[in-house]
Design an enzyme around this catalytic site. Structure first.
Site, mmCIF file in Angstrom:
data_model
loop_
_atom_site.group_PDB
_atom_site.id
_atom_site.type_symbol
_atom_site.label_atom_id
_atom_site.label_comp_id
_atom_site.label_asym_id
_atom_site.label_seq_id
_atom_site.Cartn_x
_atom_site.Cartn_y
_atom_site.Cartn_z
ATOM 1 N N ARG B 269 0.863 -1.180 0.000
ATOM 2 C CA ARG B 269 0.000 0.000 0.000
ATOM 3 C C ARG B 269 0.901 1.233 0.000
ATOM 4 O O ARG B 269 1.557 1.527 1.012
ATOM 5 C CB ARG B 269 -0.856 -0.031 1.268
ATOM 6 N N HIS B 273 -3.475 4.119 4.984
ATOM 7 C CA HIS B 273 -4.578 3.149 5.100
ATOM 8 C C HIS B 273 -5.881 3.793 4.617
ATOM 9 O O HIS B 273 -6.605 3.243 3.808
ATOM 10 C CB HIS B 273 -4.720 2.688 6.542
ATOM 11 N N TYR B 282 4.594 4.904 11.133
ATOM 12 C CA TYR B 282 4.863 3.496 11.445
ATOM 13 C C TYR B 282 5.666 2.768 10.374
ATOM 14 O O TYR B 282 5.854 1.561 10.451
ATOM 15 C CB TYR B 282 3.555 2.741 11.741
#
Lengths: 444, 376
Positions: B269, B273, B282
Site C-alpha cells: 500500500r 490506510h 509506522y
C-alpha cells in the site's frame, strides 16, 4: 474577479482543528487544480492539501504554526471569473470581515468563539450552488465560508435537527444566533452562548477612586441592545409616522371592562387596547407583520403574531413577546401582558420569551413623554410607540373639550412597507382606539 | 537487542519466498511452469489503460477528501495490478465480494466510479445492485464479506451451477489484517469442507492499518490454506499479468468444481490506510522507496515500450483520457445531491414493515416541525 475562500476541511473523521505546518504556495502564486498548497497536521496525520481551484493565491489567512479551526478559511484564491468549478460560488473579498480570532498555542485546543449577540448588520451571502440537482436538498459546497456573522433574521439558517430541537425547547429563534460551526452553522455552544448573553445580569459599574468618570463594561443586555439597534438602524430604512388621537372612548371602555365580574381582578391599562388595536390592524394589513430577508430575497409574511412589549428593567431594555398573540382573547391577552411585564421587571424573563418577536409595542408613555421614533427590532417590519395619555383641549362635537389624548408613533421598514400601507395601518389602530366599539362593528 | 525489537526489524514472513511472476519490475516477460497469459497488443494496452485510469480516479478521490468533499477515502495506490489483474480475470457470471478498497475491481466490473464516492461523501449508503453488477456492496467490517462470499458459493453448489465452463465462481477480497479475523478462518473452513467455488483473494499490502504483517502471521499467508485443506498460491501483486493468470486459473478451477483457492497477492500500500491515517508514523521511507521501484504501472509501460506495442502518443492519450475522467468524476461528485433524510428507511425490508413505516413517519414529522424555520 471571483475569489473563493477555502476553509480548513475536516481531514480525518471528526477533527475540529489542524495546525498549518508549511505553506507550499505564496500570495501572488498561480496555482493549478489539485496542486499541493499546504501541509497541515491534525491529531491524526500530517497531510498535504491540494488546491481546490486553479487560479491565483490572493491571500494566505494564517501563518505557519497556527492552529486553525475546521471551517475557518485558510486561503483565498482568485479563480478569475468563470474558471471556478460549477459547484462553487463566488464571493467578493470586500464583503468579508477580518478574521477576529486569536489562536492559542498548539498545546491547548483552539478556542471556539461563542458569540451571543445577534449582529445581523453584516449579512452572509450563502454560497448558492449553481448545479442543478434533482433532489430536494442540495448540499452547499463546503468551500467559500464567510466569517461567522448572524444570518438575516427570517432567512434560512444552518443547524442540525437536534440543535433546532434544543433551540425550540429553549425558545431561541435560530435566526438571531451567530453560528460558529462549520459553514456558519449553529452549534449547541452557540445556543448556550445566546442563553448566557440574554440572562447574564448587567455588570456593576466600576468607579475608580478619584476619577470623575464611571466606566460601565458593555455587556449583557446593553451590548445586545446596542448590537440590535445598530444592526437595525443601518439595515432597514426607517420611516416614522405620527397620529394624535382622542382616546377618551377607549378609556371609558376600559372602565366598563373593569366593572365586569370576569375582569374584576385583572389589572388593565390602555396598553391592552393598543395591543388589541395592533393585532386587529395586522389582521387587516398582514404585510405589517413581516420580515425582509436579503439572504433568500424574500419578504416573509407571518400568519402568527408574536407581540413584543418593550419593558424597562434594572438590567436595561428588554423586549419579551407574547407568542401567537393574535389567537388570544382580550382576557388572555391581558393576563399574558401582565405576566410578561411582571416577569420582565423581576428579571426572570426566559430567553424563549425574548426571541421570535414579529411586531413590537414600546410604551414610552409610562415615562411621561408624548411619543418617539422607535427603532425596529431586527427582523421586524414595524414598531409602535405609545405615548402618554393626557387631558388636552380637543375639538369634540364642535366644541373645545378636555379629552384623553395620546400620540402614536409608527416606525416601519420602508423596504417592505410603503407610506400608504403604513398610514392605513396607523390610521386603523387610531380608529380603533378612538372608538373601539364602532371599529369592531365596522370591521366585523 | 530484545526479542521484541528483533521481531520488529525482521523481514516480513516469507519475504524470501518466491511468488508467481510473469512480468518483472523492469518490464521483462518471464515464464512460469504453471501459469501463463496470452494477451495481444490491444489487450496489453487495455490493461495499461485500466491501471492508469484507476490510479488517476483514486488520486482524484483522495484530493476530494483533502478538499473536504469526501468524509474519508481508502486509496488503492500501489495495488492497481492486483485489482485490475484479478478484476479482469472474472468472467461475467462470476460474483465478487469487495472490501472498501476495491475501486479497481469495481472499475473492471463496469460499475460507474461515482458509486463509491457517494458512500464516502455520505450522501448514500453505498447501494448499488450487487446482483446486477455481480459485485457486492463495499464492506467496511473487516473480513465479513468472506462469509458472504462463501455462503454465496455454497449456494452455487446447491444450484448445481458448477462443473462446466459456464459454471459460476466467487471471489472474496480481503487484506492481510483480515486473515486474523475469525470470519475469514470460518470462511476457509466452510469453503473447504463444502468444496465451495470461491477464490479467496488476499491483497497482502503489508499493513493492517499500522500493524505490520509480522504481527499477523509467522508463516506466509498463502501457506495457511494447506491447513484448511485447499491450495494456496502467492502471486506478485504488482504484476498485472501474473495476478490475472493466477486468478483466472483459480476461478476456473472453482467453476469446474475443484473447490476454493487462497491467493496471496503480495503487494504494497503506497499511500495511507485511509485519509485519516499517517503512514510515516509506522513505516520508514526506505521501505516505500523499495516498493516504488516495483511499481505496477511502470513495468507495463516498460513492456509496451520494449516490445514496441505503444508509442508516446498512446501514453499521452491514456494520461489525457484519465485526466478527463478524473475531472468529470470531480464535477459529478460536487453535484451529488443530498439525500432526503427519510431515504434511510427505504430498502430496509423488501416489502416494508409497520415499524419502519412508523419510524419514518415520526422522523418526517420531526423534520417537518423545523420547516417554518426555512433552514436545512
Amino acid at each position: 474577479m471571483a475569489i473563493n475562500q477555502f476553509p480548513l476541511p475536516d481531514l480525518g473523521e471528526g477533527l475540529t482543528e489542524g495546525e498549518i505546518l508549511k505553506w507550499l504556495v505564496a500570495e501572488g502564486d498561480t496555482i493549478e487544480l489539485n496542486q499541493p498548497i499546504v501541509e497541515v497536521e491534525t491529531a491524526k496525520a500530517a497531510v498535504e492539501i491540494p488546491a481546490k481551484w486553479a487560479g491565483t493565491v490572493v491571500k494566505i489567512h494564517h501563518p505557519e504554526g497556527t492552529v486553525v479551526n475546521v471551517g475557518d478559511p485558510i486561503i483565498s484564491i482568485d479563480t478569475g471569473g468563470g474558471a471556478a468549478p460549477a459547484a462553487e460560488s463566488t464571493d467578493e473579498e470586500p464583503k468579508r470581515q477580518p478574521v477576529l480570532v486569536g489562536y492559542g498555542p498548539k498545546s491547548g485546543p483552539a478556542k471556539r468563539r461563542v458569540r451571543a449577540a445577534p449582529a445581523p448588520a453584516a449579512v452572509v451571502e450563502a454560497p448558492a450552488p449553481a448545479v442543478e440537482a434533482p433532489a430536494p436538498v442540495v448540499k452547499e459546497p463546503l468551500a467559500p465560508v464567510e466569517e461567522p456573522v448572524a444570518p438575516q433574521p427570517g432567512g434560512p439558517v444552518l443547524a442540525k435537527p437536534p440543535v433546532r430541537k434544543l433551540a425550540r425547547d429553549l425558545g431561541i429563534d435560530l435566526s438571531t444566533v451567530v453560528g460558529t460551526g462549520p459553514q456558519g452553522s449553529i452549534t449547541r455552544d452557540d445556543l448556550q452562548g445566546a442563553v448566557d448573553g440574554v440572562t447574564r445580569p448587567a455588570p456593576a459599574p466600576a468607579r475608580v477612586p478619584g476619577s470623575r468618570e464611571t466606566r460601565i463594561p458593555i455587556k449583557g443586555v446593553r451590548k445586545l441592545t446596542a448590537a440590535n439597534m445598530v444592526a437595525s438602524a443601518f439595515t432597514a430604512p426607517h420611516v416614522t409616522e405620527f397620529l394624535t388621537i382622542d382616546m377618551t372612548r377607549s378609556m371609558r371602555a376600559l372602565d366598563r371592562l373593569k366593572g365586569q365580574r370576569d375582569w374584576r381582578d385583572v389589572r388593565v391599562s390602555p396598553l391592552l387596547l393598543v395591543a388589541k388595536a395592533v393585532l386587529l390592524g395586522i389582521k387587516r394589513h398582514p404585510m405589517i407583520n413581516s420580515t425582509w430577508s436579503d439572504k433568500t430575497e424574500e419578504i416573509i409574511v407571518k400568519d402568527y403574531v408574536n407581540l413584543g412589549v418593550a419593558a424597562a428593567t434594572d438590567r436595561g431594555l428588554i423586549v419579551p413577546n407574547i407568542k401567537d398573540a393574535g389567537e388570544l382573547t382580550l382576557r388572555q391577552l391581558a393576563d399574558a401582558m401582565n405576566d410578561l411585564v411582571g416577569t420582565a421587571k423581576s428579571g426572570k424573563t426566559p430567553p424563549a420569551d425574548m426571541t421570535g418577536g414579529t411586531f413590537t409595542i414600546t410604551n414610552v408613555g409610562v415615562f411621561g413623554v408624548d411619543t418617539g421614533t422607535p427603532i425596529l427590532p431586527p427582523g421586524e417590519a414595524a414598531i409602535l410607540a405609545f405615548g402618554a395619555v393626557r387631558e388636552q383641549p380637543w375639538a369634540h362635537k364642535g366644541k373645545v373639550k378636555l379629552r384623553q389624548v395620546t400620540t402614536l408613533g409608527l416606525s416601519f421598514d420602508h423596504r417592505i412597507i410603503d407610506g400608504e400601507l403604513g398610514s392605513k395601518f396607523l390610521r386603523d389602530v387610531g380608529e380603533f382606539l378612538t372608538d373601539p366599539e364602532a371599529a369592531l362593528l365596522a370591521w366585523m | 537487542m530484545t526479542r521484541a525489537e528483533s521481531k520488529r526489524s525482521a523481514p516480513p514472513p516469507g519475504a524470501d519466498v518466491d511468488f508467481v511472476q510473469l512480468l518483472t519490475p523492469d518490464g521483462e516477460r518471464v515464464t512460469h511452469p504453471d501459469y501463463s497469459v496470452d494477451f495481444d497488443a490491444d489487450e496489453l494496452r487495455g490493461l495499461y489503460r485500466d491501471l492508469v485510469t484507476v490510479r488517476k480516479l483514486d488520486a482524484e478521490a483522495t484530493a476530494l477528501q483533502r478538499q473536504g468533499e469526501l468524509g474519508i477515502w481508502a486509496s488503492l495506490l500501489g495495488q492497481e495490478a492486483a485489482q485490475v489483474g484479478s478484476g479482469r480475470a472474472l468472467r461475467p457470471q462470476d460474483m465478487a465480494f469487495p472490501t472498501y478498497r476495491e475501486h479497481g475491481v469495481l472499475y473492471c466490473r463496469g460499475i460507474d466510479p461515482i458509486m463509491p464516492l457517494g458512500l464516502f461523501r455520505g450522501v448514500d449508503q453505498g447501494g448499488w445492485d450487487p446482483i446486477a453488477n455481480k459485485f457486492g456492496i463495499y464492506t467496511i467490517v473487516i473480513g465479513a464479506q468472506t462469509l458472504h462470499a462463501t455462503g454465496y458459493a455454497m449456494g452455487i453448489n446447491k444450484d448445481g451451477k458448477v462443473g462446466t465452463d459456464e459454471g459460476e465462481a466467487v471471489i472474496a477480497y480481503f487484506g492481510d489484517g483480515a486473515t486474523s479475523q475469525g470470519d475469514v478462518n470460518e470462511s476457509f473452513i466452510f469453503a473447504s469442507v463444502y468444496n465451495a467455488p470461491v477464490v479467496f483473494f488476499c491483497q497482502n499490502n503489508q499493513y493492517a492499518i499500522s500493524e505490520p504483517l509480522q504481527r499477523q502471521t509467522r508463516v506466509p499467508l498463502y501457506q495457511r490454506a494447506s491447513g484448511f485443506g485447499f491450495p494456496g498460491v502467492r502471486v506478485d501483486g504488482n504484476d498485472v499479468l501474473a495476478s490475472y493468470a493466477v486468478t483466472r486459473a483459480a476461478l476456473d478451477n472453482a467453476r469446474h468444481g475443484q473447490g476454493p483457492t487462497l491467493i496471496e497477492a503480495y503487494t504494497y500500500r503506497m499511500g495511507a490506510h485511509t485519509t485519516s491515517d499517517d503512514p510515516t508514523r509506522y513505516r520508514v521511507a526506505s521501505e516505500v522507496e523499495e516498493w516504488q521501484a516495483k511499481d505496477p504501472i511502470a513495468r507495463v509501460r516498460k513492456l509496451l515500450e520494449r516490445e514496441g506495442l505503444a508509442d508516446d502518443e498512446f501514453f499521452a492519450s491514456v494520461d489525457a483520457d484519465a485526466r478527463t475522467e478524473a475531472v468529470k468524476l470531480r464535477e459529478r461528485v460536487l453535484a451529488l445531491p443530498d439525500p432526503d433524510p427519510t431515504e434511510m428507511f427505504a430498502n430496509v425490508y423488501p416489502n416494508g414493515s409497520h415499524e419502519i413505516d412508523a419510524q419514518r413517519e415520526q422522523f418526517a414529522a420531526y423534520h417537518a416541525s423545523f420547516a417554518h424555520e426555512g433552514g436545512h
